[in-house]
Design a protein around this motif. Structure first.
Motif, mmCIF file in Angstrom:
data_model
loop_
_atom_site.group_PDB
_atom_site.id
_atom_site.type_symbol
_atom_site.label_atom_id
_atom_site.label_comp_id
_atom_site.label_asym_id
_atom_site.label_seq_id
_atom_site.Cartn_x
_atom_site.Cartn_y
_atom_site.Cartn_z
ATOM 1 N N ARG A 1 0.825 -29.306 32.314
ATOM 2 C CA ARG A 1 0.217 -29.752 33.795
ATOM 3 C C ARG A 1 -0.225 -28.665 34.435
ATOM 4 O O ARG A 1 -0.960 -28.699 35.324
ATOM 5 N N VAL B 1 -4.422 -39.156 39.199
ATOM 6 C CA VAL B 1 -4.210 -37.787 39.707
ATOM 7 C C VAL B 1 -3.077 -37.915 40.712
ATOM 8 O O VAL B 1 -2.998 -39.025 41.232
ATOM 9 N N ARG C 1 -12.542 -32.425 42.632
ATOM 10 C CA ARG C 1 -11.756 -32.134 41.779
ATOM 11 C C ARG C 1 -10.865 -33.125 41.077
ATOM 12 O O ARG C 1 -10.319 -33.249 39.942
ATOM 13 N N ALA C 2 -10.513 -34.179 41.907
ATOM 14 C CA ALA C 2 -9.590 -35.312 41.472
ATOM 15 C C ALA C 2 -10.372 -35.921 40.796
ATOM 16 O O ALA C 2 -9.910 -36.705 39.792
ATOM 17 N N GLY D 1 -8.519 -42.761 41.713
ATOM 18 C CA GLY D 1 -7.334 -42.780 40.360
ATOM 19 C C GLY D 1 -6.022 -42.293 41.075
ATOM 20 O O GLY D 1 -5.111 -41.900 40.304
ATOM 21 N N GLY E 1 -10.181 -40.343 37.376
ATOM 22 C CA GLY E 1 -8.997 -40.465 36.389
ATOM 23 C C GLY E 1 -7.669 -40.460 37.189
ATOM 24 O O GLY E 1 -7.585 -40.145 38.615
ATOM 25 N N GLY F 1 -3.816 -27.982 33.929
ATOM 26 C CA GLY F 1 -5.020 -28.810 34.727
ATOM 27 C C GLY F 1 -4.773 -28.904 36.105
ATOM 28 O O GLY F 1 -5.666 -29.570 36.865
ATOM 29 N N THR F 2 -3.685 -28.303 36.949
ATOM 30 C CA THR F 2 -3.506 -28.439 38.311
ATOM 31 C C THR F 2 -4.315 -27.185 38.904
ATOM 32 O O THR F 2 -4.314 -25.961 38.605
ATOM 33 N N VAL G 1 -4.284 -30.547 43.351
ATOM 34 C CA VAL G 1 -4.720 -31.558 42.659
ATOM 35 C C VAL G 1 -4.252 -31.555 41.382
ATOM 36 O O VAL G 1 -4.417 -30.447 40.655
ATOM 37 N N SER G 2 -3.199 -32.439 40.793
ATOM 38 C CA SER G 2 -2.711 -32.382 39.496
ATOM 39 C C SER G 2 -3.161 -33.577 38.915
ATOM 40 O O SER G 2 -2.303 -34.660 38.724
ATOM 41 N N PRO G 3 -4.223 -33.570 37.973
ATOM 42 C CA PRO G 3 -4.225 -34.859 36.893
ATOM 43 C C PRO G 3 -3.234 -35.151 35.905
ATOM 44 O O PRO G 3 -2.649 -34.320 35.587
ATOM 45 N N ARG G 4 -2.846 -36.256 35.839
ATOM 46 C CA ARG G 4 -2.105 -36.789 34.877
ATOM 47 C C ARG G 4 -2.331 -36.750 33.412
ATOM 48 O O ARG G 4 -3.738 -36.873 33.064
#
Length: 281
Positions: free
Chosen positions: A151, A226, A220-221, A252, A224, A154-155, A278-281
């Motif tokens: 995590r 997020v 950035r988001a 997303g 997908g 990717g954050t 911003v933290s994609p899953r």
């Protein structure tokens, strides 16, 4: 008593209290020193009190938890049934918190994995949530650590400050120090990079800087799934407006958290802070 992997973090994660309760996450408080008073973040000093003190130019510094505080926390978590602990903390570039946790972990009654996430605020909080979700699903100590590290990798975290003065005073700016000669003439956008605060862009006005912050976060988001967190200090209207625009722009979006930062981060950024994680899953 069920045995499980427990998650410990620190007060700079700024996790929503209900999320901490739901996942059984424990936060060790850092300390804000206001004049001659040492106050625990989150319980003894509010962000609003800190903002007022800064506006009055009172002396404000911060300090890490002691190894003894971490040791007591690890003992309590172990006694509550933990078979192992993942201890996730703000960037070691900002604080000695990670070092204090490492010292305490050596004598803990159960295995403790201490992780320097290189993050802060909800960039750290999202790491703690990922670790807790993995542990809650029956994951091992190594699996919970891996989830947090994935995590973190990717954050991204970006933020705007009205002035670099507070960061300069606290020694928290890296490459952004090059701005100091001309800082009064620009509004800097900053980012977390390698656990440090670095200059991202220079913008001429506050309104243009905040608009650019929105653009950067939306880009950035991507499209997908997020999670996003919007942080502020004494700038709730700015934060609410940014959050509303991001709800419209990020297709997303799964979870959106809006919160005021605590006193420790606020002491180094000053009132007017507007940040986004911003933290994609």
């Amino acid at each position: 008593m069920s045995r499980h992997v427990a998650i410990v973090t620190d007060s700079t994660a700024y996790l929503p209290p209900d999320a901490m309760r739901r996942h059984g996450i424990t936060a060790v408080p850092l300390t804000v020193v206001l004049g001659d008073q040492a106050l625990e973040e989150g319980t003894e000093i509010s962000a609003r009190s800190l903002a007022l003190a800064l506006q009055k130019r009172r002396s404000v510094t911060t300090s890490r938890p002691s190894p003894e505080v971490f040791a007591a926390t690890y003992r309590a978590v172990a006694e509550a049934g933990a078979s192992g602990i993942v201890s996730l903390h703000l960037s070691a570039e900002f604080s000695g918190t990670y070092d204090a946790a490492v010292l305490a972990a050596k004598d803990a009654p159960v295995p403790v994995r201490v992780v320097d996430t290189g993050m802060v605020a909800m960039a750290l909080g999202f790491c703690a949530l990922s670790a807790a979700e993995t542990a809650g699903a029956g994951g091992s100590l190594d699996e919970a650590v891996a989830a947090a590290e994935k995590r973190a990798s990717g954050t991204s975290a970006y933020f705007y400050v009205d002035t670099l003065d507070y960061l300069r005073r606290g020694g928290r700016i890296g490459a952004a120090q090059a701005l100091l000669g001309s800082a009064l003439a620009v509004k800097p956008l900053l980012q977390l990079d390698g656990g440090r605060i670095e200059l991202l862009e220079k913008v001429r006005t506050a309104s243009k800087a905040i608009a650019r912050l929105e653009e950067i976060v939306a880009e950035r988001a991507g499209s997908g799934p997020v999670d996003i967190a919007v942080h502020h200090l004494a700038a709730s209207e700015r934060a609410d407006r940014l959050a509303e625009r991001l709800r419209e722009r990020v297709p997303g979006l799964v979870d959106l958290h809006v919160s005021e930062v605590g006193a420790v981060i606020g002491a180094h950024t000053g009132p007017g802070l507007l940040g986004a994680v911003v933290s994609p899953r």
